[in-house]
Scaffold this active site. Structure first.
Site, PDB file in Angstrom:
ATOM      1  N   PRO A 100       0.829  -1.216   0.000  1.00  0.00           N
ATOM      2  CA  PRO A 100       0.000   0.000   0.000  1.00  0.00           C
ATOM      3  C   PRO A 100       0.857   1.257   0.000  1.00  0.00           C
ATOM      4  O   PRO A 100       1.828   1.343   0.751  1.00  0.00           O
ATOM      5  CB  PRO A 100      -0.803  -0.107   1.299  1.00  0.00           C
ATOM      6  CG  PRO A 100      -0.122  -1.131   2.133  1.00  0.00           C
ATOM      7  CD  PRO A 100       0.617  -2.033   1.200  1.00  0.00           C
TER       8      PRO A 100
ATOM      9  N   GLN B 193      -5.842  -1.319   2.161  1.00  0.00           N
ATOM     10  CA  GLN B 193      -5.401  -1.144   3.538  1.00  0.00           C
ATOM     11  C   GLN B 193      -6.279  -0.081   4.193  1.00  0.00           C
ATOM     12  O   GLN B 193      -6.413   1.024   3.664  1.00  0.00           O
ATOM     13  CB  GLN B 193      -3.938  -0.690   3.568  1.00  0.00           C
ATOM     14  CG  GLN B 193      -3.375  -0.622   4.981  1.00  0.00           C
ATOM     15  CD  GLN B 193      -1.978  -0.034   5.019  1.00  0.00           C
ATOM     16  OE1 GLN B 193      -1.757   1.072   4.549  1.00  0.00           O
ATOM     17  NE2 GLN B 193      -1.035  -0.770   5.566  1.00  0.00           N
TER      18      GLN B 193
ATOM     19  N   TYR C 155       0.720   4.774  13.665  1.00  0.00           N
ATOM     20  CA  TYR C 155      -0.667   5.206  13.532  1.00  0.00           C
ATOM     21  C   TYR C 155      -1.522   4.642  14.676  1.00  0.00           C
ATOM     22  O   TYR C 155      -0.997   4.000  15.592  1.00  0.00           O
ATOM     23  CB  TYR C 155      -1.198   4.836  12.137  1.00  0.00           C
ATOM     24  CG  TYR C 155      -0.417   5.551  11.044  1.00  0.00           C
ATOM     25  CD1 TYR C 155      -0.237   6.934  11.096  1.00  0.00           C
ATOM     26  CD2 TYR C 155       0.167   4.861   9.991  1.00  0.00           C
ATOM     27  CE1 TYR C 155       0.501   7.600  10.122  1.00  0.00           C
ATOM     28  CE2 TYR C 155       0.910   5.527   9.007  1.00  0.00           C
ATOM     29  CZ  TYR C 155       1.069   6.893   9.081  1.00  0.00           C
ATOM     30  OH  TYR C 155       1.802   7.566   8.123  1.00  0.00           O
TER      31      TYR C 155
ATOM     32  N   ARG D  44      -0.969  -5.228   9.087  1.00  0.00           N
ATOM     33  CA  ARG D  44       0.423  -4.742   9.007  1.00  0.00           C
ATOM     34  C   ARG D  44       0.824  -4.210  10.372  1.00  0.00           C
ATOM     35  O   ARG D  44       0.133  -3.380  10.945  1.00  0.00           O
ATOM     36  CB  ARG D  44       0.576  -3.656   7.947  1.00  0.00           C
ATOM     37  CG  ARG D  44       1.974  -3.015   7.982  1.00  0.00           C
ATOM     38  CD  ARG D  44       2.289  -2.177   6.766  1.00  0.00           C
ATOM     39  NE  ARG D  44       2.649  -3.007   5.619  1.00  0.00           N
ATOM     40  CZ  ARG D  44       3.203  -2.553   4.513  1.00  0.00           C
ATOM     41  NH1 ARG D  44       3.481  -1.263   4.381  1.00  0.00           N
ATOM     42  NH2 ARG D  44       3.491  -3.354   3.517  1.00  0.00           N
TER      43      ARG D  44
ATOM     44  N   LEU E 226      12.632  -3.153   0.287  1.00  0.00           N
ATOM     45  CA  LEU E 226      13.741  -3.374  -0.649  1.00  0.00           C
ATOM     46  C   LEU E 226      13.798  -4.784  -1.212  1.00  0.00           C
ATOM     47  O   LEU E 226      14.857  -5.413  -1.240  1.00  0.00           O
ATOM     48  CB  LEU E 226      15.078  -2.973  -0.032  1.00  0.00           C
ATOM     49  CG  LEU E 226      15.437  -1.482  -0.135  1.00  0.00           C
ATOM     50  CD1 LEU E 226      16.848  -1.228   0.403  1.00  0.00           C
ATOM     51  CD2 LEU E 226      15.324  -0.953  -1.549  1.00  0.00           C
TER      52      LEU E 226
HETATM   53  C1  LIG Z   1       4.965   6.789  -1.648  1.00  0.00           C
HETATM   54  C2  LIG Z   1       4.837   5.808  -0.501  1.00  0.00           C
HETATM   55  C3  LIG Z   1       3.633   5.721   0.200  1.00  0.00           C
HETATM   56  C4  LIG Z   1       3.482   4.782   1.220  1.00  0.00           C
HETATM   57  N1  LIG Z   1       2.256   4.653   1.837  1.00  0.00           N
HETATM   58  C5  LIG Z   1       2.055   3.624   2.698  1.00  0.00           C
HETATM   59  C6  LIG Z   1       0.754   3.298   3.161  1.00  0.00           C
HETATM   60  O1  LIG Z   1      -0.253   3.888   2.752  1.00  0.00           O
HETATM   61  N2  LIG Z   1       0.638   2.292   4.055  1.00  0.00           N
HETATM   62  C7  LIG Z   1       1.725   1.577   4.484  1.00  0.00           C
HETATM   63  O2  LIG Z   1       1.553   0.665   5.302  1.00  0.00           O
HETATM   64  N3  LIG Z   1       2.952   1.820   4.012  1.00  0.00           N
HETATM   65  C8  LIG Z   1       3.142   2.805   3.120  1.00  0.00           C
HETATM   66  N4  LIG Z   1       4.377   2.998   2.576  1.00  0.00           N
HETATM   67  C9  LIG Z   1       5.437   2.001   2.857  1.00  0.00           C
HETATM   68  C10 LIG Z   1       5.433   0.928   1.739  1.00  0.00           C
HETATM   69  O3  LIG Z   1       4.205   0.228   1.720  1.00  0.00           O
HETATM   70  C11 LIG Z   1       6.581  -0.073   1.932  1.00  0.00           C
HETATM   71  O4  LIG Z   1       6.366  -0.790   3.120  1.00  0.00           O
HETATM   72  C12 LIG Z   1       7.934   0.600   1.986  1.00  0.00           C
HETATM   73  O5  LIG Z   1       8.061   1.556   0.940  1.00  0.00           O
HETATM   74  C13 LIG Z   1       9.088  -0.407   1.884  1.00  0.00           C
HETATM   75  O6  LIG Z   1       8.957  -1.218   0.744  1.00  0.00           O
HETATM   76  P1  LIG Z   1       9.746  -0.908  -0.662  1.00  0.00           P
HETATM   77  O7  LIG Z   1      11.219  -0.903  -0.340  1.00  0.00           O
HETATM   78  O8  LIG Z   1       9.355  -2.044  -1.547  1.00  0.00           O
HETATM   79  O9  LIG Z   1       9.284   0.410  -1.146  1.00  0.00           O
HETATM   80  C14 LIG Z   1       4.561   3.947   1.581  1.00  0.00           C
HETATM   81  C15 LIG Z   1       5.776   4.073   0.896  1.00  0.00           C
HETATM   82  C16 LIG Z   1       5.917   4.963  -0.145  1.00  0.00           C
HETATM   83  C17 LIG Z   1       7.226   5.016  -0.897  1.00  0.00           C
END
Ligand SMILES: Cc1cc2nc3c(=O)[nH]c(=O)nc-3n(C[C@H](O)[C@H](O)[C@H](O)COP(=O)(O)O)c2cc1C
Length: 384
Positions: A20, A96, A183, A231, A306
């Protein structure tokens, strides 16, 4: 990774999901054309699960004025368009649900996520009063939340349930609760933010009570067939905060109340940037957490953080680190990641692509192979 995963009445066609991600792309909580286009790309790209961003269960629980919502039946129609497109492509539409608690009422990340102030108010955007378990701000410069009284807690549980019911009516087949990143749910669980001495705080059991009540109410609202994920922040990363041992205990309790998938993230309980309490950002930086929760709480887990490479993602699933891999930023970079991962893992048939793309790309791949074998490159015409 490319084997289906059945959870209750829903089968994910593969174990790759889009994490999300808030897009700050609407007002009034309505899913916009942007959300439709944005989320559809991932379904066209082959992800088994497409999770829509943290969507507020009530206006006060929005992170920013530009969050999506499901606090009203009026929000259902916009989301229905989104879920229909995702499902039509063979992916499972998920969402979510969230309440930002004491971290609500802030600007977008590209404006530093700072609390809304009079300048935003002049443009008609907040700020609004924030709530939490106790009157403790999330960090310097952030507002002190109003501590929710027991009646407010009860009302809140009902709002989660109503939002979840609307999500199912909108066509979502997988519901995730946002219990991480500082949150509202997380702030009740963590001893750093919950200093209550009533039924909802005081010891670990009572700090779990609000999240578990929310899970039970949501499970009742969505029925027995819909997968429910939670989560959580597996560690607070701060002395005196939640540890992985605490998380294993909590995960067992979540599962007993009807959670099917524990999605292991971390951090966020404090916005104090003067010290970096984050888990080090290596590749698959939450995989140790999802693995331990999976092994010891005997629940399905999702890992995120990542994950960027097809072989890496496949190993995470094969080795039992997690049942689902969620990709966030990597999907923004390449919405076709899932299709490309199949190719990287040796399936060059293009059969999984939407036929309108795959029928064109398959023959083209043959042409490109032939040119490579002949030693031709895209620059050959210029280099002679
Ligand atoms: C632009 C953006 C918005 C995000 N919004 C949410 C969110 O709405 N809910 C959430 O649980 N995590 C949110 N995250 C965290 C991501 O879901 C993810 O857990 C985090 O970026 C690490 O994964 P990645 O390395 O694949 O990006 C957000 C991350 C980014 C970059």
């Amino acid at each position: 990774m490319f084997r289906p995963l059945t959870i209750r009445d829903v089968t994910l066609p593969n174990r790759v999901g889009v994490s999300p991600m808030c897009m700050y792309a609407t007002t009034g909580g309505f899913a916009s054309d942007f959300h439709l286009a944005h989320l559809a790309r991932f379904a066209l790209g082959g992800a088994g699960l497409v999770l829509a961003e943290a969507t507020a269960i009530e206006p006060q629980g929005r992170i920013s004025p530009w969050d999506t919502g499901l606090w009203s039946d009026e929000h259902i129609a916009g989301w229905r368009r989104v879920t229909a497109v995702i499902a039509e492509q063979g992916s499972v539409p998920g969402i979510q649900l969230g309440h930002a608690g004491r971290r609500a009422s802030v600007r977008e990340p590209w404006r530093a996520g700072a609390p809304l102030d009079h300048e935003d108010a002049a443009e008609g955007f907040g700020p609004w009063p924030v709530v939490g378990p106790s009157a403790i701000a999330t960090g310097p410069g952030f507002p002190v939340p109003e501590a929710m009284d027991p009646a407010a807690v009860t009302r809140s549980v009902e709002r989660w349930a109503q939002a979840a019911r609307r999500a199912v009516e909108a066509g979502f087949q997988y519901i995730e609760l946002h219990g991480a990143h500082g949150y509202l749910l997380h702030s009740f669980l963590s001893p750093l933010s919950n200093h209550r001495d009533d039924a909802y705080g005081g010891d670990a059991e009572r700090r779990m009570r609000y999240p578990l009540e929310v899970v039970a109410a949501v499970r009742a609202a969505i029925g027995a067939g819909i997968p429910l994920a939670y989560r959580l922040s597996a560690v607070d990363g701060i002395e005196g905060g939640i540890t992985l041992d605490d998380t294993v205990v909590f995960a067992r309790r979540l599962a007993a109340e009807g959670v099917d998938v524990v999605d292991t993230s971390s951090g966020g309980i404090s916005t104090d940037r003067s010290r970096d309490t984050r888990v080090r950002r290596g590749f698959a930086f939450h995989a140790d957490f999802s693995r331990r929760v999976r092994d010891e709480a005997r629940v399905l887990t999702a890992t995120v953080g990542l994950v960027v490479d097809a072989h890496q993602a496949a190993r995470l699933v094969e080795d039992g680190d997690a049942d689902l891999v969620l990709l966030g930023r990597e999907m923004l970079d390449d919405p076709n990641w899932t299709h490309r991962a199949r190719i990287a893992l040796g399936d060059e048939s293009y059969a999984s692509w939407p036929v309108r793309y795959g029928s064109a790309l398959g023959p083209r791949a043959g042409t490109l192979r032939r040119l490579a074998e002949a030693g031709e490159t895209p620059l050959s015409r210029f280099t002679g």
